[in-house]
Design a protein around this motif. Structure first.
Motif, PDB file in Angstrom:
ATOM      1  N   VAL A   6       0.838  -1.194   0.000  1.00  0.00           N
ATOM      2  CA  VAL A   6       0.000   0.000   0.000  1.00  0.00           C
ATOM      3  C   VAL A   6       0.885   1.261   0.000  1.00  0.00           C
TER       4      VAL A   6
ATOM      5  N   LYS B 129      -4.422  -0.257  -3.823  1.00  0.00           N
ATOM      6  CA  LYS B 129      -5.619  -0.249  -2.987  1.00  0.00           C
ATOM      7  C   LYS B 129      -5.467  -1.374  -1.971  1.00  0.00           C
ATOM      8  N   LYS B 130      -5.986  -1.149  -0.746  1.00  0.00           N
ATOM      9  CA  LYS B 130      -5.769  -2.140   0.310  1.00  0.00           C
ATOM     10  C   LYS B 130      -6.362  -3.500  -0.061  1.00  0.00           C
ATOM     11  N   ASP B 131      -7.554  -3.496  -0.648  1.00  0.00           N
ATOM     12  CA  ASP B 131      -8.191  -4.768  -1.021  1.00  0.00           C
ATOM     13  C   ASP B 131      -7.321  -5.557  -1.995  1.00  0.00           C
ATOM     14  N   ASP B 132      -6.686  -4.829  -2.929  1.00  0.00           N
ATOM     15  CA  ASP B 132      -5.815  -5.494  -3.889  1.00  0.00           C
ATOM     16  C   ASP B 132      -4.571  -6.048  -3.192  1.00  0.00           C
TER      17      ASP B 132
ATOM     18  N   GLN C 175      -0.162  -0.183  -9.729  1.00  0.00           N
ATOM     19  CA  GLN C 175      -1.592  -0.535  -9.671  1.00  0.00           C
ATOM     20  C   GLN C 175      -2.036  -1.180 -10.987  1.00  0.00           C
TER      21      GLN C 175
END
Lengths: 95, 482
Positions: free
Chosen positions: B313, B319-322, B348
């Motif tokens: 991150v 993104k945190k979910d990724d 990303q």
């Protein structure tokens, strides 16, 4: 007496020993004598003594992670009562 | 049963995980631990419990347990002791299992999971101890007997015991996934649930909300998939609540989960089975390790999932979910970082390809990231051709499929199939002029104010150029011409 018939029956069951009914009286007496004898140890003050895990004052030696055994199945299975397709056979175990 | 019926009850779960340690040889013998060998070809005299043999501890299992202890913030015992757990069963030739009771090698650890509200929740790890596995009983195809395969006997296990801190099946699965991820990051277990390298027993009880005292628990044995664990716990919770609400009592017992029927059933109660009469194994001396040993092990710890997630991150701007998805396995995280390091686009963008198209084909073909048909460098090569406008994102997906099918690198496929994006404005203009000439009605409507028709023209131009025209340029030139 520190043991009774029920306890001895339990111990016999755990050890898979079959005792005849008339053997219990003497077993209870003899085993109780042993337990009572060892029980004397609990009278000693051991609050400063580290529990002993082994009589030798040494640490476990370790071996390298390597396969050193060869396949000796046929030789080992000569001692088995029954084998089939490489499996040791035992009376049916029902879950 | 509905959620409302649960409202007055609190669920309490503790888990015991058996992780098979990824050694070459057994915990106390030099027999192989390889999976899938012919029956009893990997069972030596020590594993068979012959008289007169001595177990000798495998150095690697001590190292692995130490690494686990450090990774879960536990204390690693400088002195631990093996004990005999006595019981009779045909797959246990010695009549006892060598395990650890009073002085396990790892104690007082912890693991953070996310609770239902997404907040961090600390789950205590009571202990983790070393022990040997038992053999396997085979009942199929044999009439009056059971067959015993002792290849698995003596395989090293790390039994990881949690505190009863888990409050739902979901939390239990979240905790289990974390343990699963950690042991694989550390390389101490392959975590293969189908092969039984990662098994779980769940202690489940319920109590009226607000009650301090724990309810009577049932132990569900040998759960070997995350899905079954969740279902088995949910079934067991409902069973216990139903039972108590009808005025009954829960019996302390061992239950088996039947995935076909989706229910748990009582195992024939092994009365007195819990009298294991543990005592220190006289064949094994206490295991002693030094502070230096533990510190040396600490120095070899890999970056752990939590730290990697934070870094993805912070450093890569994911993104945190990724980041959560990419750090689920070390192999996937390494793959992503290799792609991210080789692309001119942002990390990303690399993450989107790994999580999106790549994961989809891996999933479709039932492959692990380690067996990917496309190397990180090759994937980066594709992403870079989008970034430098050689191809459009849409064409890239087509090239990706071709790469997966082994047709070569992105550049080779672009060259061979003539997929290079058309960025020459005069070439695009020529196509646009043709489209305008072909659809005079639509042109008139557009000019009369039907702006939405721009999409129609873009579509026609892309069709004419087989998708190879640069969409940005097409838009711009179209608008100018109309």
């Amino acid at each position: 007496m520190s043991l009774d018939k029920v306890k001895v029956q339990h111990i016999a069951m755990l050890a898979r020993l079959k005792l005849a009914d008339e053997e219990y009286a003497s077993s209870v007496e003899k085993l109780s004598r042993i337990v009572d004898f060892v029980d004397q140890l609990s009278q000693a003050d051991t609050s400063d003594v580290r529990p002993m895990a082994h009589p030798l004052d040494a640490a476990q030696r370790l071996r390298p992670d390597a396969v050193t055994e060869t396949v000796e199945r046929d030789r080992y299975q000569q001692n088995a009562a029954a084998v089939s397709d490489g499996l040791y056979l035992v009376p049916k175990v029902i879950e | 049963m509905t959620a409302a019926d649960h409202a007055g009850w609190e669920v309490v779960i503790g888990l015991e995980v058996h992780a098979q340690l990824a050694t070459t040889s057994k915990i106390f013998s030099g027999a192989s631990t390889a999976y899938g060998a012919e029956p009893n070809t990997q069972a030596c005299l020590v594993d068979l419990g012959y008289p007169g043999v001595l177990p000798v501890l495998n150095r690697e299992v001590v190292q692995m347990a130490t690494l686990f202890g450090l990774a879960v913030n536990a204390s690693v015992a400088r002195r631990s002791v093996f004990a005999r757990k006595n019981y009779f069963y045909p797959d246990l030739p010695k009549g006892y299992q060598i395990s650890q009771l009073e002085l396990p090698i790892v104690e007082h650890g912890e693991m953070l999971i996310s609770d239902a509200d997404g907040n961090d929740k600390r789950i205590g790890i009571t202990r983790a101890h070393l022990e040997e596995d038992a053999g396997k009983s085979i009942h199929e195809g044999l009439d009056d007997s059971s067959g015993i395969d002792l290849n698995r006997a003596g395989t090293p296990l790390l039994e990881i015991v949690s505190e009863p801190d888990l409050r739902s099946a979901k939390e239990a699965v979240a905790y289990l996934r974390k343990i699963h991820t950690i042991v694989r990051y550390l390389g101490i277990s392959d975590g293969n649930m189908q092969e039984g390298s990662f098994r779980c027993d769940a202690n489940v009880s319920v109590r009226p909300r607000g009650q301090q005292e724990l309810g009577t628990r049932a132990e569900i044995k040998n759960l070997n998939s995350f899905r079954f664990i969740e279902k088995a716990i949910n079934y067991e919770v409902e069973r216990q609540i139903d039972l108590l609400q009808d005025g009954g009592t829960v019996v302390q017992e061992t239950r088996l989960y039947d995935s076909d029927k989706d229910q748990t059933r009582s195992m024939r109660s092994k009365e007195e089975a819990n009298d294991y009469r543990y005592f220190p194994d006289p064949d094994l001396l206490p295991v002693e390790i030094s502070d230096e040993y533990v510190e040396a092990a600490r120095a070899t710890l890999p970056e752990l999932p939590e730290a990697k997630l934070q870094r993805f991150v912070a450093e890569h701007g994911l993104k945190k979910d990724d980041a959560v998805i990419l750090t689920a396995s070390r192999a996937l995280a390494d793959y992503f970082e290799a792609v991210a390091g080789a692309v001119d686009a942002t990390a990303q963008v690399a993450a989107n390809w790994v999580i999106g198209d790549l994961s989809a084909v891996l999933n479709r073909d039932g492959k692990d990231i380690g067996d990917s048909n496309i190397s990180p460098a090759a994937l980066a090569g594709l992403v870079n051709r989008i970034h430098d406008n050689t191809i459009s994102g849409k064409i890239a997906k087509q090239i990706f499929e071709a790469m997966w099918d082994g047709e070569g690198s992105a550049d080779e496929i672009i060259e061979a199939k003539g997929l290079k994006q058309i960025t020459d404005s005069s070439a695009i203009e020529a196509v646009i002029d043709k489209v305008i000439a072909d659809y005079p009605e639509q042109v008139a409507e557009y000019r009369a104010g039907k702006d939405k028709l721009i999409g129609f023209f873009v579509g026609k131009v892309m069709q004419e150029t087989k998708g190879q025209a640069n969409p940005g340029q097409v838009n711009q030139i179209l608008k100018a011409k109309l």
